[in-house]
Design an enzyme around this catalytic site. Structure first.
Site, PDB file in Angstrom:
ATOM      1  NE  ARG A  38      55.972  64.022  35.140  1.00  0.00           N
ATOM      2  CZ  ARG A  38      55.925  65.179  34.486  1.00  0.00           C
ATOM      3  NH1 ARG A  38      55.502  66.271  35.109  1.00  0.00           N
ATOM      4  NH2 ARG A  38      56.303  65.258  33.232  1.00  0.00           N
ATOM      5  CE  LYS A  69      51.112  43.809  43.173  1.00  0.00           C
ATOM      6  NZ  LYS A  69      50.955  42.373  42.846  1.00  0.00           N
ATOM      7  CD  GLU A  88      42.437  37.869  46.494  1.00  0.00           C
ATOM      8  OE1 GLU A  88      43.467  37.448  47.056  1.00  0.00           O
ATOM      9  OE2 GLU A  88      42.430  38.236  45.304  1.00  0.00           O
ATOM     10  CE  LYS A 104      47.726  43.598  49.286  1.00  0.00           C
ATOM     11  NZ  LYS A 104      46.700  43.661  48.220  1.00  0.00           N
ATOM     12  CD  GLU A 134      54.279  41.213  43.044  1.00  0.00           C
ATOM     13  OE1 GLU A 134      54.415  40.661  41.934  1.00  0.00           O
ATOM     14  OE2 GLU A 134      53.197  41.672  43.462  1.00  0.00           O
ATOM     15  NE  ARG A 147      52.170  44.065  47.162  1.00  0.00           N
ATOM     16  CZ  ARG A 147      51.692  45.300  47.099  1.00  0.00           C
ATOM     17  NH1 ARG A 147      52.502  46.323  47.366  1.00  0.00           N
ATOM     18  NH2 ARG A 147      50.444  45.543  46.792  1.00  0.00           N
ATOM     19  CG  ASN A 160      51.031  37.945  42.644  1.00  0.00           C
ATOM     20  OD1 ASN A 160      50.064  38.683  42.504  1.00  0.00           O
ATOM     21  ND2 ASN A 160      52.278  38.398  42.654  1.00  0.00           N
ATOM     22  CG  HIS A 178      46.165  36.314  42.289  1.00  0.00           C
ATOM     23  ND1 HIS A 178      45.984  35.611  43.465  1.00  0.00           N
ATOM     24  CD2 HIS A 178      45.468  37.468  42.429  1.00  0.00           C
ATOM     25  CE1 HIS A 178      45.215  36.333  44.274  1.00  0.00           C
ATOM     26  NE2 HIS A 178      44.890  37.448  43.663  1.00  0.00           N
ATOM     27  CG  HIS A 225      45.612  37.520  36.980  1.00  0.00           C
ATOM     28  ND1 HIS A 225      46.767  38.167  37.338  1.00  0.00           N
ATOM     29  CD2 HIS A 225      44.689  37.876  37.913  1.00  0.00           C
ATOM     30  CE1 HIS A 225      46.564  38.877  38.436  1.00  0.00           C
ATOM     31  NE2 HIS A 225      45.311  38.707  38.797  1.00  0.00           N
ATOM     32  CG  HIS A 230      40.060  39.114  41.016  1.00  0.00           C
ATOM     33  ND1 HIS A 230      41.079  38.707  40.180  1.00  0.00           N
ATOM     34  CD2 HIS A 230      40.639  39.334  42.232  1.00  0.00           C
ATOM     35  CE1 HIS A 230      42.223  38.686  40.854  1.00  0.00           C
ATOM     36  NE2 HIS A 230      41.986  39.055  42.091  1.00  0.00           N
TER      37      HIS A 230
END
Length: 358
Positions: A118, A140, A182, A224, A234, A238, A242, A245, A249, A262
């Protein structure tokens, strides 16, 4: 040594930036209490930097897991492989998982660290420009699924981020260009001055000049860290990170994570987000053209011929930003100002897909 902090209360952590940090034992003696350490790397990066890291870790018990290189290997199966090694070596909750590599290694190792018992300590040691400016910061973690990018994951903040800028000396030119996507994203969402700086200094960045790279690494991490400190999970701003993205993606998933890096997919996605912002009446055409020109100068794709508009749309419809059946997109009012919206003309999306895919 340049030090930034991600301010998250008792889970705050430093980002250390300087050349040669992987070889400095004091970095780890000061910031890493764990005596048992699992190092996750890949077959490209490990021969270059793993021996230096192991020496710097000193008398700790270290175990290594080397994964194949490439986005296609960021899978649930490989995350399970990392956890199998943790179990086999009877690592307790006071261990730490260290990610030595780019975004694939960092995301996957972080996800394993989030799941094992955990949650155990996790350290990011990014060796690509993209990981140094983006994926190593913010917590993330996750793996890909054939149905979509990063569909399986967790928020799990690192204890420490160590950015050894000397690792960029061995970075292939294609990977360097991918990382610049980025950086351009940060400029577009909140720093028009940075965008102008990138237009002026892009050649220096592409040539790998240390001063220029150091500037964009620090500024990107600064942006960031501030955003994550205000919106860790997010729920608000935040989401602006994206930008590009959702398109990117879709490109990656539609090509089975094998054709484009990416950052290359994000670069194309930034051009698409700018074009859609223009066609939605949000952003001036001149700004959209500046964005397209900079992406093209950086050697990144501006359209994707191998994916059909319909295929791209199908993958976008399963994006994590779909709420209540509506796809939310990060768009631009101008260079340096982003917004999140599900209230855009459907015709603008269809036109963007038709002119940038297939």
């Amino acid at each position: 040594m340049d030090t930034l902090n991600v301010e998250l209360g008792n889970r705050s952590y430093p980002i250390l930036i300087e050349g040669g940090l992987l070889g400095r034992s004091q970095v780890f003696s000061q910031h890493l209490p764990a005596r048992d350490v699992l190092i996750v790397s890949n077959t490209t990066v490990a021969p270059l930097y793993l021996p230096t890291l192991v020496r710097s870790l000193g008398p700790r018990r270290t175990v290594e897991v080397l994964l194949p290189d490439g986005e296609v290997h960021k899978s649930l199966g490989n995350a399970g492989r990392v956890m199998d090694v943790l179990v086999a070596n009877r690592f307790a909750r006071d261990c730490a998982v260290l990610a030595l590599g780019g975004g694939v290694v960092g995301d996957l190792a972080g996800f394993a660290a989030a799941c094992y018992q955990r949650g155990v300590d996790f350290v990011q040691l990014p060796t690509t420009l993209l990981a140094q400016v983006d994926s190593a910061v913010g917590g993330k973690t996750g793996v890909n699924h054939p149905g979509g990018k990063n569909l399986i994951g967790a928020f799990h903040q690192p204890r420490l981020v160590v950015i050894d800028t000397d690792t960029l000396a061995t970075l292939p030119a294609r990977e360097l260009r991918a990382g610049l996507a980025e950086v351009i994203k940060y400029a577009l969402i909140c720093d028009a001055g940075l965008f102008g700086w990138l237009e002026e200094h892009l050649d220096a960045l592409l040539a790998g000049e240390q001063a220029a790279l150091g500037h964009v690494i620090r500024r990107s991490c600064e942006i960031k860290a501030a955003i994550v400190g205000r919106d860790e999970r997010e729920h608000g701003e935040r989401a602006f990170l994206n930008l590009g993205h959702t398109f990117g993606h879709a490109i990656e998933a539609a090509t089975a994570y094998e054709e484009w890096l990416h950052g290359e997919a994000v670069g194309a996605g930034l051009v698409m987000a700018a074009a859609m912002s223009q066609h939605s009446g949000l952003m001036p055409a001149a700004d959209s053209e500046r964005i397209r020109r900079l992406i093209a100068r950086a050697g990144l794709p501006t359209r994707i011929a191998s994916v059909s508009p319909g295929m791209a749309h199908d993958h976008m419809a399963f994006d994590k930003k779909v709420l209540g059946g509506k796809l939310r997109l990060v768009l631009l009012r101008r260079i340096g100002e982003a917004l999140m919206s599900a209230d855009y003309p459907q015709a603008a999306l269809e036109h963007t897909l038709a002119t940038h895919f297939g």
